[in-house]
Design a protein around this motif. Structure first.
Motif, PDB file in Angstrom:
ATOM      1  N   ARG A 121      42.502  38.094  38.173  1.00 23.97           N
ATOM      2  CA  ARG A 121      41.337  37.356  38.663  1.00 23.97           C
ATOM      3  C   ARG A 121      41.715  35.947  39.111  1.00 23.97           C
ATOM      4  NH1 ARG A 121      38.304  40.432  34.608  1.00 23.97           N
ATOM      5  NH2 ARG A 121      38.887  38.926  33.000  1.00 23.97           N
ATOM      6  N   PHE A 122      42.688  35.342  38.438  1.00 27.89           N
ATOM      7  CA  PHE A 122      43.141  34.002  38.818  1.00 27.89           C
ATOM      8  C   PHE A 122      43.663  33.998  40.252  1.00 27.89           C
ATOM      9  CE2 PHE A 122      47.134  31.424  39.025  1.00 27.89           C
ATOM     10  CZ  PHE A 122      46.534  30.181  39.168  1.00 27.89           C
ATOM     11  N   VAL A 123      44.544  34.929  40.574  1.00 27.84           N
ATOM     12  CA  VAL A 123      45.112  34.978  41.928  1.00 27.84           C
ATOM     13  C   VAL A 123      44.034  35.331  42.952  1.00 27.84           C
ATOM     14  CG1 VAL A 123      46.798  36.121  43.417  1.00 27.84           C
ATOM     15  CG2 VAL A 123      47.406  35.544  41.064  1.00 27.84           C
ATOM     16  N   LEU A 124      43.165  36.271  42.619  1.00 31.80           N
ATOM     17  CA  LEU A 124      42.117  36.652  43.556  1.00 31.80           C
ATOM     18  C   LEU A 124      41.147  35.503  43.802  1.00 31.80           C
ATOM     19  CD1 LEU A 124      41.365  40.328  42.437  1.00 31.80           C
ATOM     20  CD2 LEU A 124      42.698  39.549  44.406  1.00 31.80           C
ATOM     21  N   ARG A 125      40.851  34.709  42.775  1.00 33.38           N
ATOM     22  CA  ARG A 125      39.979  33.549  42.980  1.00 33.38           C
ATOM     23  C   ARG A 125      40.636  32.552  43.930  1.00 33.38           C
ATOM     24  NH1 ARG A 125      38.841  33.962  37.387  1.00 33.38           N
ATOM     25  NH2 ARG A 125      40.348  32.313  36.922  1.00 33.38           N
ATOM     26  N   LEU A 126      41.937  32.350  43.765  1.00 31.31           N
ATOM     27  CA  LEU A 126      42.646  31.451  44.673  1.00 31.31           C
ATOM     28  C   LEU A 126      42.554  31.954  46.109  1.00 31.31           C
ATOM     29  CD1 LEU A 126      45.916  30.648  42.662  1.00 31.31           C
ATOM     30  CD2 LEU A 126      43.939  29.161  43.002  1.00 31.31           C
ATOM     31  N   SER A 127      42.685  33.264  46.293  1.00 32.16           N
ATOM     32  CA  SER A 127      42.644  33.832  47.648  1.00 32.16           C
ATOM     33  C   SER A 127      41.255  33.748  48.258  1.00 32.16           C
ATOM     34  CB  SER A 127      43.129  35.283  47.636  1.00 32.16           C
ATOM     35  OG  SER A 127      42.175  36.150  47.048  1.00 32.16           O
ATOM     36  N   HIS A 128      40.226  33.612  47.420  1.00 28.62           N
ATOM     37  CA  HIS A 128      38.873  33.450  47.949  1.00 28.62           C
ATOM     38  C   HIS A 128      38.660  32.036  48.472  1.00 28.62           C
ATOM     39  CE1 HIS A 128      37.455  36.902  45.118  1.00 28.62           C
ATOM     40  NE2 HIS A 128      38.014  37.346  46.229  1.00 28.62           N
ATOM     41  N   VAL A 129      39.403  31.078  47.901  1.00 29.49           N
ATOM     42  CA  VAL A 129      39.288  29.685  48.327  1.00 29.49           C
ATOM     43  C   VAL A 129      40.037  29.470  49.640  1.00 29.49           C
ATOM     44  CG1 VAL A 129      39.786  27.276  47.719  1.00 29.49           C
ATOM     45  CG2 VAL A 129      39.005  28.884  45.960  1.00 29.49           C
ATOM     46  N   LYS A 130      41.279  29.958  49.713  1.00 30.66           N
ATOM     47  CA  LYS A 130      42.065  29.889  50.941  1.00 30.66           C
ATOM     48  C   LYS A 130      43.175  30.925  50.877  1.00 30.66           C
ATOM     49  CE  LYS A 130      44.556  25.801  49.191  1.00 30.66           C
ATOM     50  NZ  LYS A 130      44.932  24.398  49.507  1.00 30.66           N
ATOM     51  N   PRO A 131      43.743  31.302  52.034  1.00 30.77           N
ATOM     52  CA  PRO A 131      44.789  32.326  52.044  1.00 30.77           C
ATOM     53  C   PRO A 131      45.911  31.994  51.066  1.00 30.77           C
ATOM     54  CG  PRO A 131      44.112  31.827  54.279  1.00 30.77           C
ATOM     55  CD  PRO A 131      43.425  30.823  53.391  1.00 30.77           C
ATOM     56  N   PRO A 152      44.385  44.754  49.328  1.00 26.56           N
ATOM     57  CA  PRO A 152      43.899  45.064  50.679  1.00 26.56           C
ATOM     58  C   PRO A 152      42.615  44.358  51.066  1.00 26.56           C
ATOM     59  CG  PRO A 152      44.688  47.057  49.606  1.00 26.56           C
ATOM     60  CD  PRO A 152      44.685  45.979  48.551  1.00 26.56           C
ATOM     61  N   SER A 153      41.788  43.984  50.103  1.00 24.58           N
ATOM     62  CA  SER A 153      40.511  43.345  50.421  1.00 24.58           C
ATOM     63  C   SER A 153      40.535  41.839  50.205  1.00 24.58           C
ATOM     64  CB  SER A 153      39.392  43.960  49.565  1.00 24.58           C
ATOM     65  OG  SER A 153      39.667  43.782  48.181  1.00 24.58           O
ATOM     66  N   ALA A 154      41.724  41.259  50.004  1.00 22.16           N
ATOM     67  CA  ALA A 154      41.844  39.829  49.737  1.00 22.16           C
ATOM     68  C   ALA A 154      42.698  39.152  50.797  1.00 22.16           C
ATOM     69  CB  ALA A 154      42.460  39.600  48.347  1.00 22.16           C
ATOM     70  N   ALA A 155      42.511  37.834  50.949  1.00 26.08           N
ATOM     71  CA  ALA A 155      43.344  37.039  51.862  1.00 26.08           C
ATOM     72  C   ALA A 155      44.635  36.696  51.130  1.00 26.08           C
ATOM     73  CB  ALA A 155      42.609  35.783  52.292  1.00 26.08           C
ATOM     74  N   LEU A 156      45.454  37.694  50.924  1.00 24.22           N
ATOM     75  CA  LEU A 156      46.596  37.592  50.022  1.00 24.22           C
ATOM     76  C   LEU A 156      47.803  38.333  50.574  1.00 24.22           C
ATOM     77  CD1 LEU A 156      47.803  36.959  47.135  1.00 24.22           C
ATOM     78  CD2 LEU A 156      46.772  39.127  46.416  1.00 24.22           C
TER      79      LEU A 156
END
Length: 215
Positions: free
Chosen positions: A123-133, A160-164
């Protein structure tokens, strides 16, 4: 907004780390979040070793920081993202040997603690990807421990569904089960052919000779 997993594969010394360095220099890190961890031969049995390395880089944790200072850095930066829930803060603090305020954390049995840790990291990494790539790189994955690989397994399922972008480097003998995942690309680095290596050396020698003072 479409996640990717990139694997750079090559023998020791072939240039995997250099290619990652050039990629980082080429794209820059302004406007994106860059996370990097590295496996080490002596740490293959240390749980989350590469991920702890990654967390220390993101939270700017220095070797001279005491536990209280580490806790303050982590908590402050997590709140700056999106006020991460306490249930996610405790595992990250524990990984960095910082004080954990959650009274329930020490009472968890090992399987439940592992589950909470993997969930919190994902969740930590996914939250970061929601803020910016976000670009997450793990070098020398062939030396990583089972927990690091378990975390990457979970993260890749959501990628696949994240800016990651998840970028890993490893030696040819290492294997994993990500080959059939959406967005997976494998790049194998081979040694330069002899003629190209000679041309490169000749060009380098010419550049050096031009810099030498004339007689």
């Amino acid at each position: 907004g479409r996640g990717r997993i990139i694997a750079l594969i090559g023998e020791p010394g072939i240039g995997k780390s250099r290619l990652l360095h050039e990629l980082r220099s080429a794209i820059g890190i302004i406007g994106m979040t860059y996370l990097e961890g590295r496996g080490e031969s002596f740490a293959a049995g240390i749980p989350y070793y590469a991920i702890v390395d990654l967390l220390k880089g993101y939270f700017h944790v220095d070797d001279c920081d005491d536990p209280a200072m580490i806790g303050n850095k982590v908590t402050t930066q997590l709140q700056a993202i999106d006020h991460a829930p306490a249930s996610d803060v405790a595992p990250l603090l524990a990984l960095l040997d910082a004080p954990v305020a959650d009274p329930g954390w020490p009472m968890l049995d090992p399987p439940r603690r592992r589950q909470r840790t993997l969930d919190a990291l994902t969740r930590f990494v996914l939250r970061l990807s929601h803020v910016k790539p976000t670009l997450l790189a793990v070098e020398d994955l062939h030396w990583s421990d089972a927990e690091t690989l378990a975390f990457l397994d979970r993260l890749i399922m959501s990628a696949p569904s994240a800016a990651l972008m998840i970028l890993v480097t490893y030696r040819p003998e290492f294997t994993h089960g990500w080959g059939n995942r959406d967005g997976y690309t494998q790049i194998r680095l081979e040694a330069l052919p002899v003629e190209k290596a000679e041309a490169m050396l000749q060009e380098f020698a010419a550049q050096v000779s031009q810099q030498l003072p004339s007689a």
